[in-house]
Design a protein around this motif. Structure first.
Motif, PDB file in Angstrom:
ATOM      1  N   LEU A  29       0.819  -1.215   0.000  1.00 48.35           N
ATOM      2  CA  LEU A  29       0.000   0.000   0.000  1.00 48.35           C
ATOM      3  C   LEU A  29       0.855   1.268   0.000  1.00 48.35           C
ATOM      4  O   LEU A  29       0.341   2.361   0.237  1.00 48.35           O
ATOM      5  N   GLY A  30       2.137   1.118  -0.290  1.00 48.19           N
ATOM      6  CA  GLY A  30       2.993   2.293  -0.398  1.00 48.19           C
ATOM      7  C   GLY A  30       2.455   3.318  -1.388  1.00 48.19           C
ATOM      8  O   GLY A  30       2.441   4.528  -1.095  1.00 48.19           O
ATOM      9  N   PRO A  31       1.976   2.875  -2.566  1.00 44.70           N
ATOM     10  CA  PRO A  31       1.421   3.833  -3.521  1.00 44.70           C
ATOM     11  C   PRO A  31       0.219   4.606  -2.961  1.00 44.70           C
ATOM     12  O   PRO A  31      -0.014   5.754  -3.347  1.00 44.70           O
ATOM     13  N   LEU A  32      -0.533   3.977  -2.068  1.00 50.24           N
ATOM     14  CA  LEU A  32      -1.657   4.685  -1.446  1.00 50.24           C
ATOM     15  C   LEU A  32      -1.155   5.873  -0.630  1.00 50.24           C
ATOM     16  O   LEU A  32      -1.724   6.966  -0.684  1.00 50.24           O
ATOM     17  N   LEU A  33      -0.094   5.665   0.123  1.00 53.61           N
ATOM     18  CA  LEU A  33       0.449   6.742   0.958  1.00 53.61           C
ATOM     19  C   LEU A  33       0.890   7.931   0.117  1.00 53.61           C
ATOM     20  O   LEU A  33       0.733   9.086   0.525  1.00 53.61           O
ATOM     21  N   ASP A  34       1.425   7.650  -1.063  1.00 53.63           N
ATOM     22  CA  ASP A  34       1.967   8.722  -1.898  1.00 53.63           C
ATOM     23  C   ASP A  34       0.973   9.268  -2.912  1.00 53.63           C
ATOM     24  O   ASP A  34       1.293  10.192  -3.668  1.00 53.63           O
ATOM     25  N   ALA A  35      -0.234   8.707  -2.902  1.00 50.60           N
ATOM     26  CA  ALA A  35      -1.273   9.198  -3.814  1.00 50.60           C
ATOM     27  C   ALA A  35      -1.872  10.493  -3.278  1.00 50.60           C
ATOM     28  O   ALA A  35      -1.815  10.770  -2.077  1.00 50.60           O
ATOM     29  N   PRO A  36      -2.464  11.308  -4.166  1.00 45.70           N
ATOM     30  CA  PRO A  36      -3.150  12.516  -3.688  1.00 45.70           C
ATOM     31  C   PRO A  36      -4.348  12.120  -2.830  1.00 45.70           C
ATOM     32  O   PRO A  36      -5.035  11.145  -3.121  1.00 45.70           O
ATOM     33  N   SER A  37      -4.571  12.851  -1.752  1.00 44.68           N
ATOM     34  CA  SER A  37      -5.717  12.533  -0.895  1.00 44.68           C
ATOM     35  C   SER A  37      -7.011  12.791  -1.656  1.00 44.68           C
ATOM     36  O   SER A  37      -7.053  13.581  -2.608  1.00 44.68           O
ATOM     37  N   TRP A  38      -8.043  12.125  -1.241  1.00 45.41           N
ATOM     38  CA  TRP A  38      -9.350  12.245  -1.895  1.00 45.41           C
ATOM     39  C   TRP A  38      -9.852  13.687  -1.815  1.00 45.41           C
ATOM     40  O   TRP A  38     -10.458  14.204  -2.738  1.00 45.41           O
ATOM     41  N   ASP A  39      -9.559  14.362  -0.708  1.00 44.00           N
ATOM     42  CA  ASP A  39     -10.077  15.710  -0.480  1.00 44.00           C
ATOM     43  C   ASP A  39      -9.289  16.792  -1.194  1.00 44.00           C
ATOM     44  O   ASP A  39      -9.851  17.785  -1.648  1.00 44.00           O
ATOM     45  N   ASP A  40      -7.961  16.634  -1.250  1.00 45.27           N
ATOM     46  CA  ASP A  40      -7.100  17.705  -1.748  1.00 45.27           C
ATOM     47  C   ASP A  40      -5.930  17.097  -2.521  1.00 45.27           C
ATOM     48  O   ASP A  40      -5.016  16.526  -1.926  1.00 45.27           O
ATOM     49  N   PRO A  41      -5.937  17.222  -3.850  1.00 42.26           N
ATOM     50  CA  PRO A  41      -4.880  16.617  -4.661  1.00 42.26           C
ATOM     51  C   PRO A  41      -3.473  17.118  -4.306  1.00 42.26           C
ATOM     52  O   PRO A  41      -2.484  16.450  -4.612  1.00 42.26           O
ATOM     53  N   ALA A  42      -3.399  18.261  -3.641  1.00 40.85           N
ATOM     54  CA  ALA A  42      -2.093  18.819  -3.293  1.00 40.85           C
ATOM     55  C   ALA A  42      -1.512  18.178  -2.037  1.00 40.85           C
ATOM     56  O   ALA A  42      -0.348  18.390  -1.701  1.00 40.85           O
ATOM     57  N   VAL A  43      -2.324  17.389  -1.324  1.00 37.09           N
ATOM     58  CA  VAL A  43      -1.892  16.756  -0.074  1.00 37.09           C
ATOM     59  C   VAL A  43      -1.883  15.243  -0.253  1.00 37.09           C
ATOM     60  O   VAL A  43      -2.872  14.657  -0.685  1.00 37.09           O
ATOM     61  N   LYS A  44      -0.767  14.619   0.070  1.00 38.20           N
ATOM     62  CA  LYS A  44      -0.679  13.163  -0.044  1.00 38.20           C
ATOM     63  C   LYS A  44      -1.469  12.480   1.075  1.00 38.20           C
ATOM     64  O   LYS A  44      -1.604  13.028   2.175  1.00 38.20           O
ATOM     65  N   VAL A  45      -1.924  11.279   0.796  1.00 36.22           N
ATOM     66  CA  VAL A  45      -2.660  10.506   1.799  1.00 36.22           C
ATOM     67  C   VAL A  45      -1.838  10.368   3.077  1.00 36.22           C
ATOM     68  O   VAL A  45      -2.371  10.495   4.187  1.00 36.22           O
ATOM     69  N   ARG A  46      -0.536  10.124   2.969  1.00 37.36           N
ATOM     70  CA  ARG A  46       0.294   9.897   4.156  1.00 37.36           C
ATOM     71  C   ARG A  46       0.260  11.084   5.116  1.00 37.36           C
ATOM     72  O   ARG A  46       0.441  10.923   6.312  1.00 37.36           O
ATOM     73  N   ASP A  47       0.000  12.281   4.586  1.00 46.06           N
ATOM     74  CA  ASP A  47      -0.008  13.473   5.428  1.00 46.06           C
ATOM     75  C   ASP A  47      -1.369  13.751   6.056  1.00 46.06           C
ATOM     76  O   ASP A  47      -1.515  14.714   6.807  1.00 46.06           O
ATOM     77  N   THR A  48      -2.358  12.917   5.750  1.00 40.55           N
ATOM     78  CA  THR A  48      -3.701  13.112   6.309  1.00 40.55           C
ATOM     79  C   THR A  48      -4.010  12.146   7.448  1.00 40.55           C
ATOM     80  O   THR A  48      -5.060  12.257   8.075  1.00 40.55           O
ATOM     81  N   ILE A  49      -3.101  11.208   7.719  1.00 41.79           N
ATOM     82  CA  ILE A  49      -3.375  10.182   8.732  1.00 41.79           C
ATOM     83  C   ILE A  49      -2.333  10.210   9.843  1.00 41.79           C
ATOM     84  O   ILE A  49      -1.227  10.717   9.664  1.00 41.79           O
ATOM     85  N   ASP A  50      -2.702   9.665  10.978  1.00 41.69           N
ATOM     86  CA  ASP A  50      -1.782   9.568  12.103  1.00 41.69           C
ATOM     87  C   ASP A  50      -0.572   8.731  11.679  1.00 41.69           C
ATOM     88  O   ASP A  50      -0.730   7.645  11.114  1.00 41.69           O
ATOM     89  N   PRO A  51       0.650   9.214  11.934  1.00 44.05           N
ATOM     90  CA  PRO A  51       1.845   8.478  11.519  1.00 44.05           C
ATOM     91  C   PRO A  51       1.922   7.054  12.074  1.00 44.05           C
ATOM     92  O   PRO A  51       2.557   6.180  11.470  1.00 44.05           O
ATOM     93  N   SER A  52       1.270   6.817  13.216  1.00 45.57           N
ATOM     94  CA  SER A  52       1.316   5.471  13.794  1.00 45.57           C
ATOM     95  C   SER A  52       0.664   4.437  12.892  1.00 45.57           C
ATOM     96  O   SER A  52       0.974   3.248  12.971  1.00 45.57           O
ATOM     97  N   VAL A  53      -0.257   4.887  12.022  1.00 46.51           N
ATOM     98  CA  VAL A  53      -0.901   3.962  11.092  1.00 46.51           C
ATOM     99  C   VAL A  53       0.155   3.299  10.205  1.00 46.51           C
ATOM    100  O   VAL A  53       0.109   2.100   9.939  1.00 46.51           O
ATOM    101  N   ILE A  54       1.117   4.104   9.766  1.00 49.53           N
ATOM    102  CA  ILE A  54       2.153   3.591   8.872  1.00 49.53           C
ATOM    103  C   ILE A  54       3.077   2.640   9.628  1.00 49.53           C
ATOM    104  O   ILE A  54       3.407   1.550   9.154  1.00 49.53           O
ATOM    105  N   GLU A  55       3.449   3.041  10.833  1.00 51.32           N
ATOM    106  CA  GLU A  55       4.342   2.191  11.633  1.00 51.32           C
ATOM    107  C   GLU A  55       3.698   0.844  11.946  1.00 51.32           C
ATOM    108  O   GLU A  55       4.285  -0.217  11.746  1.00 51.32           O
ATOM    109  N   ILE A  56       2.476   0.892  12.450  1.00 51.33           N
ATOM    110  CA  ILE A  56       1.784  -0.332  12.863  1.00 51.33           C
ATOM    111  C   ILE A  56       1.414  -1.195  11.659  1.00 51.33           C
ATOM    112  O   ILE A  56       1.362  -2.423  11.754  1.00 51.33           O
ATOM    113  N   GLY A  57       1.162  -0.564  10.514  1.00 53.96           N
ATOM    114  CA  GLY A  57       0.702  -1.313   9.339  1.00 53.96           C
ATOM    115  C   GLY A  57       1.808  -1.805   8.436  1.00 53.96           C
ATOM    116  O   GLY A  57       1.544  -2.320   7.348  1.00 53.96           O
TER     117      GLY A  57
END
Length: 470
Positions: free
Chosen positions: A138-166
Motif C-alpha cells: 500500500l505504499g502507492p496509497l500513501l503517496d497518492a493525492p488525498s481524496w479531499d485535496d490533490p495537493a496533499v498526499k494521503v500519508r499526510d492526512t493520517i496519524d503516523p502510527s498507522v504507517i508504523e503499525i501497518g
C-alpha cells in the motif's frame, strides 16, 4: 468488537488468529503455484484523478467484519462515496463474524476478494499473510493525492502510527482505520450517584473495589471471560506503565526472558487479585456482549475495553448511562510512566489482497475511506475516532468518545502498544488461554509467566515462522 471489534475487536484485542503457525497459511491458504499476473489484474491508465489505474468496468468485492461497528458504515458511507466517482463499478458487499473460516478458502483457491476488514476474534494472521505474499503493498496509497485535496498526499492526512503499525517486513500493507483507545470503562451516572471517585493509584482502585463489593449494589469488575484478550490488555498496559515502553518492545522482539520481566510479574499479580476477589459472578463463562450488557444493567461497575464499546452497546445502554473511561492507575509509586499513560493504536485493520482480480480498486476504496468526509461520517455513525487527522473536529459525538479523546490528549506522548500478537498468531492464542487461567486461579502469576515465556521461546526457535522487529 469479539469484537474483539471483536479485539473486533477489533479484538485488537480481539485479534486471534486461527492459523496455528505462520507457515501454515502457506500450506493451506495459497495455491501450490501462485497464479501468474494476468491482464485482468493489470491496471488501467493512471492519471491524477485515477492514481492506481482503476478499471471502471471491473467489479470490486468488499468483506466487512460485522462486529462492534456493524457494516452500515460501509454500505451507507464508504461505498456510496466510492460509487460517486466510479458509478459503473459493481461493489459486491459481504460481511461476516468469521473472517478466517469464510475467507481462507478463497486465498487457498487463488481468488481472494479485493478489500477485507480483517478484524475480530477470528481474523486471519497478518504475520502469516505477509510472509506468504498475500498483502498488497500500500505504499502507492500513501503517496497518492488525498481524496479531499490533490495537493496533499494521503500519508499526510493520517496519524503516523498507522504507517508504523501497518508495516510488515518493510512494506506498508495494513490500514488501521480506527484509533483504538483502551481503558477502564464505567458509567458516569453510577459513579456520581454513589459518590465513587476515579482511582488514581492501585491502592485507591482496590479500595474502590472493596467499597463497591460491600455495597451489595453490583460487582466491582468484569471482563469478557470467553475472550481473555480483554484481560491481557490491561495487564500489559500496566506492565508498560510500571517498567516503561521497553517492556512491550522486548515482548514484541521475542527477547530472551521478556515475559519474566518484573513489571509483567507485578501486573499479573494485580490482575490475579482482581480475578480472585472482585469479578462479577460467572465472568469466565461470559462473552464481551454479555459482560458489557451486565454493566448496562447496573450489575457491574467497571470493565476493560476499547473505544468501540459505546457503539457496540448502543441497543442496550440506558438513557443517562453516560459512558466514560479512565486510565490504568499508578501502581508502584515509582512507575516508569506517569498517570494517564494509555494503550492506544490503530485498529479495525483493512487490507487489499495482492492476488485479487482488481487490487487497484481496492486501493482506491481505501483512499475514499481516508477522506475527511468518510471518516467524519463514520465517527458520527459509530461513535468513535478514526486515524484521519481532523475528521471529527467540531463534531459532538458522545460522552464516551469525549472521555476517550480527552484521555488521549492528556496522555500526550505517554502511549504504549504491542505488536507481538498481530505478528505471531500462536502467541496470541497462548496469551488468551493463559490469561484466562490466570484470572480464574488456574495459573499462579509465576506459572503464567513461565507458560508465556515457553511459547515465546518456541516461536523464536521455529525457523519456519518469519520474525518481525520493532
Amino acid at each position: 468488537m469479539a469484537h474483539t471489534p471483536h479485539i473486533s475487536r477489533r479484538e485488537l484485542l480481539r485479534g486471534a488468529a486461527l492459523v496455528p503457525v505462520a507457515g501454515a497459511l502457506a500450506a493451506c491458504a495459497t495455491p501450490s503455484a501462485p497464479p501468474a499476473a494476468t491482464s485482468s489484474a493489470a491496471p488501467a491508465a493512471t492519471s491524477a484523478a485515477n492514481p492506481f489505474g482503476v478499471d471502471a468496468k471491473k467489479p470490486l468485492e468488499v468483506w466487512i467484519f460485522d462486529g462492534g461497528f456493524g457494516q452500515q458504515y460501509a454500505t451507507d458511507i464508504h461505498q456510496p462515496l466510492f460509487k460517486s466517482k466510479y458509478a459503473g463499478i459493481e461493489i459486491k458487499h459481504n460481511s461476516t463474524k468469521e473472517i478466517t473460516k469464510v475467507l481462507q478458502p478463497r486465498f487457498a483457491g487463488g481468488n481472494p476478494p479485493e478489500v477485507i476488514d480483517n478484524s475480530g476474534a477470528n481474523k486471519m494472521d497478518f504475520g502469516a499473510l505477509a510472509q506468504d505474499g498475500q498483502l498488497a503493498d500500500l505504499g502507492p496509497l500513501l503517496d497518492a493525492p488525498s481524496w479531499d485535496d490533490p495537493a496533499v498526499k494521503v500519508r499526510d492526512t493520517i496519524d503516523p502510527s498507522v504507517i508504523e503499525i501497518g508495516t510488515y517486513d518493510g512494506k506498508f500493507s495494513v490500514v488501521g482505520y480506527v484509533n483504538y483507545i483502551h481503558g477502564i470503562w464505567y458509567s458516569q451516572k453510577v459513579f456520581k450517584d454513589n459518590g465513587w471517585e476515579i482511582p488514581k493509584t492501585w491502592d485507591e482502585f482496590l479500595a474502590l473495589c472493596e467499597t463497591i463489593k460491600k455495597s451489595g449494589k453490583m460487582a466491582p469488575f468484569t471482563y469478557a471471560g470467553k475472550h481473555p484478550q480483554y484481560a491481557y490488555e490491561p495487564l500489559l498496559t500496566m506492565a508498560a506503565k510500571i517498567g516503561g515502553k521497553e517492556v512491550l518492545t522486548n515482548l514484541d522482539n521475542l527477547e530472551d526472558g521478556a515475559w519474566k520481566q518484573e513489571a509483567i510479574k507485578t501486573a499479573a499479580e494485580n490482575m490475579a487479585e482482581i480475578g480472585s476477589k472482585y469479578l462479577l459472578q460467572g465472568t469466565a463463562g461470559l462473552d464481551h456482549v454479555q459482560t458489557q450488557t451486565a454493566q448496562n444493567k447496573y450489575q457491574v461497575a467497571m470493565l476493560p475495553c476499547g473505544s468501540w464499546l459505546e457503539n457496540e452497546q448502543k441497543s442496550t445502554t440506558p438513557e443517562g448511562f453516560d459512558y466514560a473511561m479512565f486510565p490504568i492507575p499508578d501502581i508502584t509509586g515509582s512507575d516508569a510512566m506517569p498517570y494517564g499513560t494509555l494503550h492506544t493504536q490503530p485498529g479495525e485493520e483493512f487490507m487489499v489482497s495482492a492476488k485479487s482480480a482488481h487490487p487497484q480498486a481496492g486501493m482506491e476504496y481505501l483512499r475514499a475511506m481516508l477522506s475527511k468526509k468518510a471518516a467524519g461520517e463514520f465517527s458520527t455513525l459509530v461513535k468513535t475516532v478514526t486515524v484521519v487527522k481532523g475528521a471529527s473536529e467540531g463534531l459532538t459525538i458522545s460522552s464516551g468518545v469525549t472521555s476517550a479523546s480527552a484521555a488521549v490528549a492528556a496522555a500526550g506522548a505517554n502511549t504504549v502498544y504491542y505488536r507481538a500478537f498481530a505478528w505471531y498468531g500462536p502467541l496470541n492464542d497462548e496469551a488468551k488461554a493463559a490469561t484466562g487461567e490466570l484470572m480464574t486461579g488456574g495459573l499462579t502469576p509465576d506459572a503464567y509467566l513461565e507458560r508465556m515465556q515457553k511459547k515465546a521461546d518456541e516461536i523464536k526457535s521455529d525457523s519456519s515462522i518469519k520474525k518481525y522487529k520493532r
